[in-house]
Write an enzyme that holds these catalytic residues in place. Structure first.
Site, PDB file in Angstrom:
ATOM      1  N   ARG A 263      13.216  -2.561  -0.129  1.00  0.00           N
ATOM      2  CA  ARG A 263      12.992  -1.943  -1.442  1.00  0.00           C
ATOM      3  C   ARG A 263      12.778  -0.438  -1.280  1.00  0.00           C
ATOM      4  NH1 ARG A 263       8.485  -5.580  -4.505  1.00  0.00           N
ATOM      5  NH2 ARG A 263       7.817  -3.504  -5.123  1.00  0.00           N
TER       6      ARG A 263
ATOM      7  N   ARG B 177       8.908  -5.381   5.123  1.00  0.00           N
ATOM      8  CA  ARG B 177       9.354  -6.340   4.103  1.00  0.00           C
ATOM      9  C   ARG B 177      10.849  -6.226   3.814  1.00  0.00           C
ATOM     10  NH1 ARG B 177       6.193  -7.129  -1.466  1.00  0.00           N
ATOM     11  NH2 ARG B 177       6.753  -4.992  -1.929  1.00  0.00           N
TER      12      ARG B 177
ATOM     13  N   LYS C 129       1.020 -11.113  -3.533  1.00  0.00           N
ATOM     14  CA  LYS C 129       0.972 -11.716  -4.873  1.00  0.00           C
ATOM     15  C   LYS C 129       2.265 -12.418  -5.254  1.00  0.00           C
ATOM     16  CE  LYS C 129       0.176  -7.892  -7.126  1.00  0.00           C
ATOM     17  NZ  LYS C 129       0.176  -6.875  -6.070  1.00  0.00           N
TER      18      LYS C 129
ATOM     19  N   ARG D 100      -1.992  -3.618 -14.861  1.00  0.00           N
ATOM     20  CA  ARG D 100      -2.203  -2.699 -13.742  1.00  0.00           C
ATOM     21  C   ARG D 100      -3.035  -1.506 -14.169  1.00  0.00           C
ATOM     22  NH1 ARG D 100       2.675  -4.264 -10.600  1.00  0.00           N
ATOM     23  NH2 ARG D 100       2.645  -3.237  -8.590  1.00  0.00           N
TER      24      ARG D 100
ATOM     25  N   ARG E 191       2.032   4.326  -3.913  1.00  0.00           N
ATOM     26  CA  ARG E 191       1.628   3.077  -4.583  1.00  0.00           C
ATOM     27  C   ARG E 191       0.170   2.732  -4.278  1.00  0.00           C
ATOM     28  NH1 ARG E 191       5.869  -0.796  -2.410  1.00  0.00           N
ATOM     29  NH2 ARG E 191       5.018  -2.419  -3.731  1.00  0.00           N
TER      30      ARG E 191
HETATM   31  P1  AMP Z   1       5.669  -4.959  -7.956  1.00  0.00           P
HETATM   32  O1  AMP Z   1       6.890  -5.747  -7.654  1.00  0.00           O
HETATM   33  O2  AMP Z   1       4.635  -5.717  -8.725  1.00  0.00           O
HETATM   34  O3  AMP Z   1       5.092  -4.281  -6.727  1.00  0.00           O
HETATM   35  O4  AMP Z   1       6.128  -3.783  -8.938  1.00  0.00           O
HETATM   36  C1  AMP Z   1       7.075  -2.806  -8.519  1.00  0.00           C
HETATM   37  C2  AMP Z   1       6.973  -1.565  -9.374  1.00  0.00           C
HETATM   38  O5  AMP Z   1       7.252  -1.893 -10.748  1.00  0.00           O
HETATM   39  C3  AMP Z   1       5.592  -0.912  -9.416  1.00  0.00           C
HETATM   40  O6  AMP Z   1       5.339  -0.066  -8.302  1.00  0.00           O
HETATM   41  C4  AMP Z   1       5.691  -0.126 -10.723  1.00  0.00           C
HETATM   42  O7  AMP Z   1       6.486   1.018 -10.568  1.00  0.00           O
HETATM   43  C5  AMP Z   1       6.443  -1.112 -11.627  1.00  0.00           C
HETATM   44  N1  AMP Z   1       5.507  -2.003 -12.318  1.00  0.00           N
HETATM   45  C6  AMP Z   1       5.349  -3.345 -12.149  1.00  0.00           C
HETATM   46  N2  AMP Z   1       4.388  -3.836 -12.951  1.00  0.00           N
HETATM   47  C7  AMP Z   1       3.905  -2.770 -13.647  1.00  0.00           C
HETATM   48  C8  AMP Z   1       2.875  -2.617 -14.599  1.00  0.00           C
HETATM   49  N3  AMP Z   1       2.118  -3.653 -15.010  1.00  0.00           N
HETATM   50  N4  AMP Z   1       2.662  -1.363 -15.101  1.00  0.00           N
HETATM   51  C9  AMP Z   1       3.408  -0.311 -14.721  1.00  0.00           C
HETATM   52  N5  AMP Z   1       4.372  -0.387 -13.788  1.00  0.00           N
HETATM   53  C10 AMP Z   1       4.635  -1.600 -13.247  1.00  0.00           C
END
Ligand code: AMP
Length: 210
Positions: A155, A122, A13, A88, A166
């Site tokens: 990360r 990654r 994404k 989410r 996750r």
């Molecule tokens: P991402 O980069 O989108 O994979 O987001 C990394 C982490 O940020 C996720 O695993 C969550 O811990 C937090 N996070 C990102 N977006 C959300 C969301 N909409 N709701 C809750 N936690 C989020």
């Protein structure tokens, strides 16, 4: 055009949104990036969310919704945006309807085996956020980003235990959004297994964009 990019972690994404933002002239809003920047800056928000994010869990709805509500109140996103990683949960999707109207939700579909393969290699640039991959797309100089020269790192939440968490969280809390948006007639499914450029072509066709 107001778009939501939905899909499991590792669906690509972020990479796709970074390209689509120019193609569609729509600002890219990634809640994950906003949280990571807050953590790097050690801001009060960053301090609050770091442990939760490192463990692969979700930040609580109230904090996340407020963050996005404030971001979507800005002028640059009045007519178009790409929301990457939000909503989410069903509660976040319901909240979103109270302050913005999404045109289309893209469901980037990819099997778990591919997710694990992608996330386990990654590498992310600390400076510009570009995503590299140890085997599929390595930077030319070990540990440094070809795009901006920043250093690349793994990360914390891409480590095996956090990835497992996750994926569980995605299945339990985020995947129900697929049917939620399908039932509203807003969902478009895109196969996220091919190369990025092919996925982007398919996305343009699905959205009937030149
Ligand atoms: P991402 O980069 O989108 O994979 O987001 C990394 C982490 O940020 C996720 O695993 C969550 O811990 C937090 N996070 C990102 N977006 C959300 C969301 N909409 N709701 C809750 N936690 C989020």
């Amino acid at each position: 055009m107001k778009l939501v990019f939905l899909g499991p972690p590792g669906a690509g994404k972020g990479t796709l949104a970074a390209k689509a933002t120019t193609l569609f002239n729509a600002p890219h809003i990634s809640t994950g990036n906003i949280f990571r920047e807050a953590i790097a800056a050690k801001s009060p928000l960053g301090v609050k969310v770091k442990a939760v994010i490192d463990a692969g869990k979700l930040v609580d709805d109230a904090v996340t919704i407020e963050l996005v509500r404030e971001r979507l109140a800005k002028d640059d996103v009045k007519t178009s945006y790409i929301l990457d990683g939000f909503p989410r949960t069903i509660a976040q999707a319901e909240a979103l309807t109270t302050f913005s109207r999404v045109d289309t939700v893209i469901n980037f579909d990819v099997p778990d085996s591919v997710v694990i393969e992608r996330l386990s290699g990654r590498l992310v640039c600390r400076k510009c956020g570009f995503n590299w991959h140890k085997s599929f797309n390595p930077p030319q100089k070990d540990n440094f980003c070809d795009e901006c020269g920043g250093d690349v790192y793994i990360r914390e939440d891409d480590k095996p235990e956090a990835v497992k968490k996750r994926l569980e969280v995605y299945r339990e809390q985020t995947a129900p959004l697929i049917e939620y948006y399908r039932s509203k007639g807003l969902l478009v499914d895109i196969d996220a297994r091919p190369q990025v450029d092919i996925i982007l072509e398919n996305l343009k066709k699905a959205l009937r964009r030149p």
